[in-house]
Design a protein around this motif. Structure first.
Motif, short mmCIF file in Angstrom:
data_model
loop_
_atom_site.label_atom_id
_atom_site.label_comp_id
_atom_site.label_asym_id
_atom_site.label_seq_id
_atom_site.Cartn_x
_atom_site.Cartn_y
_atom_site.Cartn_z
N SER A 190 73.40 46.96 21.13
CA SER A 190 73.29 45.51 21.02
C SER A 190 72.34 45.21 19.88
CB SER A 190 72.76 44.89 22.33
OG SER A 190 71.34 44.88 22.34
N PRO A 191 72.29 43.95 19.44
CA PRO A 191 71.31 43.58 18.42
C PRO A 191 69.99 43.12 19.03
CG PRO A 191 72.81 41.77 18.76
CD PRO A 191 73.25 42.86 19.69
N GLN A 192 69.72 43.49 20.26
CA GLN A 192 68.60 42.92 21.02
C GLN A 192 67.28 42.99 20.27
OE1 GLN A 192 68.61 41.23 23.97
NE2 GLN A 192 66.46 40.86 23.48
N PHE A 193 66.87 44.17 19.86
CA PHE A 193 65.57 44.31 19.20
C PHE A 193 65.51 43.47 17.94
CE2 PHE A 193 64.47 48.82 20.96
CZ PHE A 193 64.45 48.31 22.24
N TYR A 194 66.58 43.52 17.14
CA TYR A 194 66.56 42.82 15.86
C TYR A 194 66.55 41.31 16.04
CZ TYR A 194 67.45 47.32 13.69
OH TYR A 194 67.35 48.63 13.27
N LYS A 195 67.30 40.82 17.01
CA LYS A 195 67.32 39.36 17.16
C LYS A 195 65.98 38.85 17.67
CE LYS A 195 69.57 39.01 21.74
NZ LYS A 195 70.61 38.31 22.53
N GLN A 196 65.28 39.66 18.48
CA GLN A 196 63.94 39.27 18.87
C GLN A 196 63.00 39.22 17.66
OE1 GLN A 196 63.80 42.06 22.63
NE2 GLN A 196 62.06 40.65 22.70
N LEU A 197 63.08 40.23 16.83
CA LEU A 197 62.22 40.26 15.65
C LEU A 197 62.50 39.09 14.73
CD1 LEU A 197 62.24 44.08 14.81
CD2 LEU A 197 60.70 42.81 16.31
N PHE A 236 62.96 47.09 29.83
CA PHE A 236 61.50 47.01 29.85
C PHE A 236 60.98 45.75 29.17
CE2 PHE A 236 62.37 48.95 25.76
CZ PHE A 236 61.44 48.37 24.91
N TYR A 237 61.75 45.16 28.25
CA TYR A 237 61.29 43.98 27.51
C TYR A 237 61.47 42.69 28.29
CZ TYR A 237 66.27 44.23 26.29
OH TYR A 237 67.64 44.35 26.36
N THR A 238 62.01 42.77 29.51
CA THR A 238 62.24 41.57 30.32
C THR A 238 60.92 41.04 30.87
OG1 THR A 238 64.38 42.48 30.98
CG2 THR A 238 63.52 40.66 32.28
N HIS A 239 60.76 39.73 30.84
CA HIS A 239 59.55 39.09 31.36
C HIS A 239 59.64 38.98 32.88
CE1 HIS A 239 56.23 36.31 31.83
NE2 HIS A 239 56.00 36.34 30.52
N PRO A 240 58.63 39.45 33.61
CA PRO A 240 58.66 39.30 35.06
C PRO A 240 58.42 37.86 35.49
CG PRO A 240 56.58 40.25 34.38
CD PRO A 240 57.43 40.15 33.14
N ASP A 241 58.84 37.54 36.69
CA ASP A 241 58.55 36.24 37.28
C ASP A 241 57.07 36.23 37.65
OD1 ASP A 241 58.21 34.03 38.90
OD2 ASP A 241 59.95 34.41 40.15
N PRO A 242 56.27 35.34 37.06
CA PRO A 242 54.83 35.35 37.37
C PRO A 242 54.53 35.20 38.85
CG PRO A 242 55.28 33.95 35.47
CD PRO A 242 56.62 34.32 36.06
N TYR A 288 59.68 48.35 16.55
CA TYR A 288 59.97 47.15 17.34
C TYR A 288 58.70 46.59 17.95
CZ TYR A 288 61.63 44.79 21.68
OH TYR A 288 61.84 43.93 22.73
N VAL A 289 57.97 47.43 18.67
CA VAL A 289 56.80 46.96 19.41
C VAL A 289 55.69 46.49 18.47
CG1 VAL A 289 54.97 47.68 20.99
CG2 VAL A 289 57.34 48.33 21.45
#
Length: 428
Positions: free
Chosen positions: A185-192, A328-334, A382-383
């Protein structure tokens, strides 16, 4: 004379025109012959009474490419309400070798494997090409909806150095003596790129080396990705997705009305507020065990039926999937850290879209990788970007072929994919 298309004939009634296309069908009656010519816009009926012209078309099998000069005459019984008379017919190539099935019949009678083996001609059938017109209109609607919201289209690499993106199997290849992989997927790149434009999208191929052999999976498919910054949480992403889907369906209705009619498809309405249930509630509705970590296809179907019954909606958001089942890059529900600020969108009881809020702080990425026992090295490029300031952001990905398959009601995703790539098929 300049060539015109079959759907442009009506304004030319009483005049001589030139069309060109494929011999779709010939009907050779005793005193008259009918030649149906197919072009990109549809069909034109040519009436042949001249014996010399009849002799020409008798030698032209179906799918031969021809040019016709003739007079346009109104006839309510003909395709489009007009027909062509007093024609001159000229082949633009040699007589075609007939395909292994009849393209002039209302439905293709050949098995799907036979159609796929002969895709270059099978796709000429009006029902197969109609699905591809719907696909094209959906992509145009996706782009238009996001362009209107100041998203920027990007194009990211499809060959990557790391295979550690989402856990799915990858296709390995040799890159000048170094290992490389086709992108999942383009996931990392689209986030950047959120750090550049704030709002971005991409239309492109993605590759999954999963040994699935089902009617809903492909090894290569087209992903419609979007990512946006400065969100409060995943609900902002869901709102953009809802509007994007509306734009896609509106575009299909406006640009592919003929294709919808060919396939007898009615467009679903997108509710002003798509119903949403938390993952834990979804398990109860589907009758699944409370400790189930994910939704099985049977659960998705049950949820689709529930959404239609209780909300009159073909769409349903399922939010709060367990963090253990999300990247792992998913934000948890606070408020419930074991669950995510992620979601799936089900369309008619099938997962269509995956999305959610992402982590945006560098320290959170380091902690998330450490919690999963993964080294940071493979993710460094990425990170590290998150050290330089990234806003709260999130996004989604729509599987184009799955969307069109669900919209048109076909039983196999390969019926709406021109040249599918799967566990068994690498040609044509």
């Amino acid at each position: 004379m300049q060539r015109i298309l079959s759907d442009q004939l009506t304004p030319h009634a009483g005049r001589t025109v030139r069309i060109a296309g494929w011999v779709h069908r010939r009907r050779l009656l005793k005193s008259v012959a009918f030649l149906i010519v197919r072009d990109a816009a549809g069909f034109a009926q040519v009436v042949v009474t001249d014996p010399a012209v009849r002799a020409v078309i008798e030698e032209l099998p179906e799918e031969t490419v021809v040019e016709v000069s003739a007079t346009v005459v109104a006839n309510a019984a003909a395709p489009g309400g007009v027909e062509l008379t007093d024609p001159a017919v000229r082949p633009l190539g040699p007589p075609a070798v007939p395909p292994p099935f009849d393209l002039y019949r209302p439905a293709l009678t050949a098995s799907l494997p036979t159609q796929l083996d002969n895709a270059p001609v099978a796709l000429r059938h009006p029902t197969r090409s109609a699905a591809l017109r719907i696909s094209a209109a959906a992509v145009a609607g996706f782009r238009a909806a996001l362009d209107a919201r100041r998203f920027v289209e990007i194009h990211t690499p499809k060959v990557v150095a790391s295979s550690t993106e989402s856990g799915a199997n990858v296709f390995a290849l040799d890159w000048f003596g170094r290992p490389a992989y086709l992108a999942q997927s383009p996931q990392f790149y689209k986030q950047l790129m959120v750090g550049v434009f704030e709002r971005v999208y991409e239309v492109g191929p993605v590759f999954r080396a999963e040994p699935h052999d089902t009617v809903r999976h492909l090894a290569q498919y087209t992903s419609l990705d979007a990512e946006l910054g400065f969100v409060t949480d995943h609900r902002d992403v869901m709102a953009v997705l809802r509007d994007t889907l509306t734009g896609m369906l509106d575009s299909v209705g406006e640009s592919a009305g003929g294709a919808l009619a060919t396939l007898d498809v009615a467009l679903p309405a997108v509710p002003a507020q798509i119903p949403a249930v938390h993952f834990t509630e979804a398990l109860e509705i589907a009758g699944a065990p409370a400790d189930e970590p994910d939704l099985a296809p049977a659960h998705e179907r049950a949820l689709g039926e529930w959404a239609r019954r209780e909300h009159g909606s073909e769409f349903l958001f399922v939010t709060g999937y367990p963090m253990a089942k999300r990247p792992f890059y998913t934000h948890p529900d606070p408020a419930r850290p074991a669950y995510s600020n992620g979601f799936d969108l089900l369309f008619r009881g099938l997962e269509l879209v995956t999305g959610g809020q992402r982590l945006h702080r560098h320290a959170d990425y380091l902690a998330a990788l450490a919690a999963r026992g993964e080294p940071t090295g493979p993710y460094a490029g990425y990170v590290d970007a998150f050290r330089h300031g990234m806003p709260p952001h999130g996004g989604f990905a729509i599987g184009l072929e799955r969307f069109v398959a669900r919209l048109t009601g076909v039983s196999n995703i390969r019926e709406v994919t021109p040249f599918p790539r799967d566990l068994h098929r690498l040609t044509p």
